[in-house]
Design a protein around this motif. Structure first.
Motif, mmCIF file in Angstrom:
data_model
loop_
_atom_site.group_PDB
_atom_site.id
_atom_site.type_symbol
_atom_site.label_atom_id
_atom_site.label_comp_id
_atom_site.label_asym_id
_atom_site.label_seq_id
_atom_site.Cartn_x
_atom_site.Cartn_y
_atom_site.Cartn_z
ATOM 1 N N TRP A 28 -70.017 1.972 -67.029
ATOM 2 C CA TRP A 28 -71.056 2.858 -66.501
ATOM 3 C C TRP A 28 -71.804 2.054 -65.444
ATOM 4 O O TRP A 28 -72.472 1.082 -65.775
ATOM 5 C CB TRP A 28 -72.003 3.277 -67.614
ATOM 6 N N GLY A 29 -71.674 2.428 -64.214
ATOM 7 C CA GLY A 29 -72.266 1.673 -63.120
ATOM 8 C C GLY A 29 -73.787 1.633 -63.150
ATOM 9 O O GLY A 29 -74.446 2.549 -63.625
ATOM 10 N N GLY A 30 -74.330 0.540 -62.655
ATOM 11 C CA GLY A 30 -75.772 0.396 -62.504
ATOM 12 C C GLY A 30 -76.541 0.203 -63.795
ATOM 13 O O GLY A 30 -77.737 0.475 -63.851
ATOM 14 N N THR A 31 -75.873 -0.269 -64.834
ATOM 15 C CA THR A 31 -76.527 -0.412 -66.133
ATOM 16 C C THR A 31 -76.873 -1.867 -66.427
ATOM 17 O O THR A 31 -76.295 -2.790 -65.854
ATOM 18 C CB THR A 31 -75.626 0.133 -67.253
ATOM 19 N N ASP A 32 -77.807 -2.058 -67.334
ATOM 20 C CA ASP A 32 -78.220 -3.412 -67.703
ATOM 21 C C ASP A 32 -77.454 -3.895 -68.928
ATOM 22 O O ASP A 32 -76.829 -3.113 -69.640
ATOM 23 C CB ASP A 32 -79.733 -3.479 -67.941
ATOM 24 N N ILE A 33 -77.505 -5.199 -69.154
ATOM 25 C CA ILE A 33 -76.778 -5.792 -70.271
ATOM 26 C C ILE A 33 -77.315 -5.309 -71.614
ATOM 27 O O ILE A 33 -76.565 -5.211 -72.584
ATOM 28 C CB ILE A 33 -76.789 -7.338 -70.185
ATOM 29 N N GLU A 34 -78.588 -4.990 -71.666
ATOM 30 C CA GLU A 34 -79.181 -4.546 -72.927
ATOM 31 C C GLU A 34 -78.477 -3.325 -73.497
ATOM 32 O O GLU A 34 -78.300 -3.210 -74.709
ATOM 33 C CB GLU A 34 -80.676 -4.244 -72.758
ATOM 34 N N SER A 35 -78.086 -2.406 -72.632
ATOM 35 C CA SER A 35 -77.459 -1.183 -73.132
ATOM 36 C C SER A 35 -76.051 -1.421 -73.659
ATOM 37 O O SER A 35 -75.533 -0.612 -74.416
ATOM 38 C CB SER A 35 -77.456 -0.096 -72.058
ATOM 39 N N TRP A 36 -75.427 -2.539 -73.309
ATOM 40 C CA TRP A 36 -74.076 -2.880 -73.772
ATOM 41 C C TRP A 36 -74.109 -3.829 -74.964
ATOM 42 O O TRP A 36 -73.069 -4.223 -75.478
ATOM 43 C CB TRP A 36 -73.275 -3.511 -72.635
#
Length: 161
Positions: free
Chosen positions: A52-60
């Motif tokens: 998912w483009g433009g996402t931060d590491i926290e969400s992964w």
């Protein structure tokens, strides 16, 4: 199922029976192609894009991984990890290519904790022999972004991974 090729990835009007490849990652395709050549085509290579483009590491990251790094934000509470990574645990995955970092370039020191925590956590999910490759951020600096420091943190993680 479809056979991957440059046509099935890049041409929306390609005459293919299955257009699922049209939304796959060129990075995944090229990596799998090189891996297949390196293995002398002795095993089948499957490619799964969970991105998912433009996402931060926290969400992964899982909440357990984030808890290892004080200062991690929990704005969307590991939503992509819960929806797009954890459900894959029963699959025989052998590795991942991590192509992320731009969204965290403003907090390179925190990223230096979060990325190793994510790698350790995913290895706990998929097995200790789970390979982890990194795509380096571009050599771009603008308006105080810390891409060079974020790249350094990725390299430091690579040395440990």
């Amino acid at each position: 199922w479809s056979v991957g090729s440059s046509a099935t990835i890049s041409q929306p009007d390609a005459d293919v029976a299955d257009d699922d490849w049209l939304y796959n990652s060129a990075v995944c395709y090229l990596y799998a192609q090189e891996l297949l050549l390196g293995l002398n085509a002795s095993v089948a290579i499957g490619v799964l894009a969970s991105d998912w483009g433009g996402t931060d590491i926290e969400s992964w990251s899982s909440s357990a991984a984030l808890a290892r790094c004080p200062g991690s934000k929990m704005t969307d509470g590991s939503v992509r990890y819960n929806a797009m990574i954890a459900p894959l645990h029963a699959m025989a995955l052998r590795g991942a290519i991590w192509y992320q970092g731009e969204a965290n370039a403003g907090a390179a020191d925190l990223y230096g904790c979060q990325l190793p925590a994510l790698v350790d956590d995913w290895r706990g999910l998929f097995g200790d022999d789970f390979a982890f490759g990194f795509v380096s951020l571009a050599g771009f600096v603008s308006n105080g972004t810390q891409y060079p420091m974020t790249r350094y943190r990725m390299q430091a993680t690579t040395d440990k991974a």
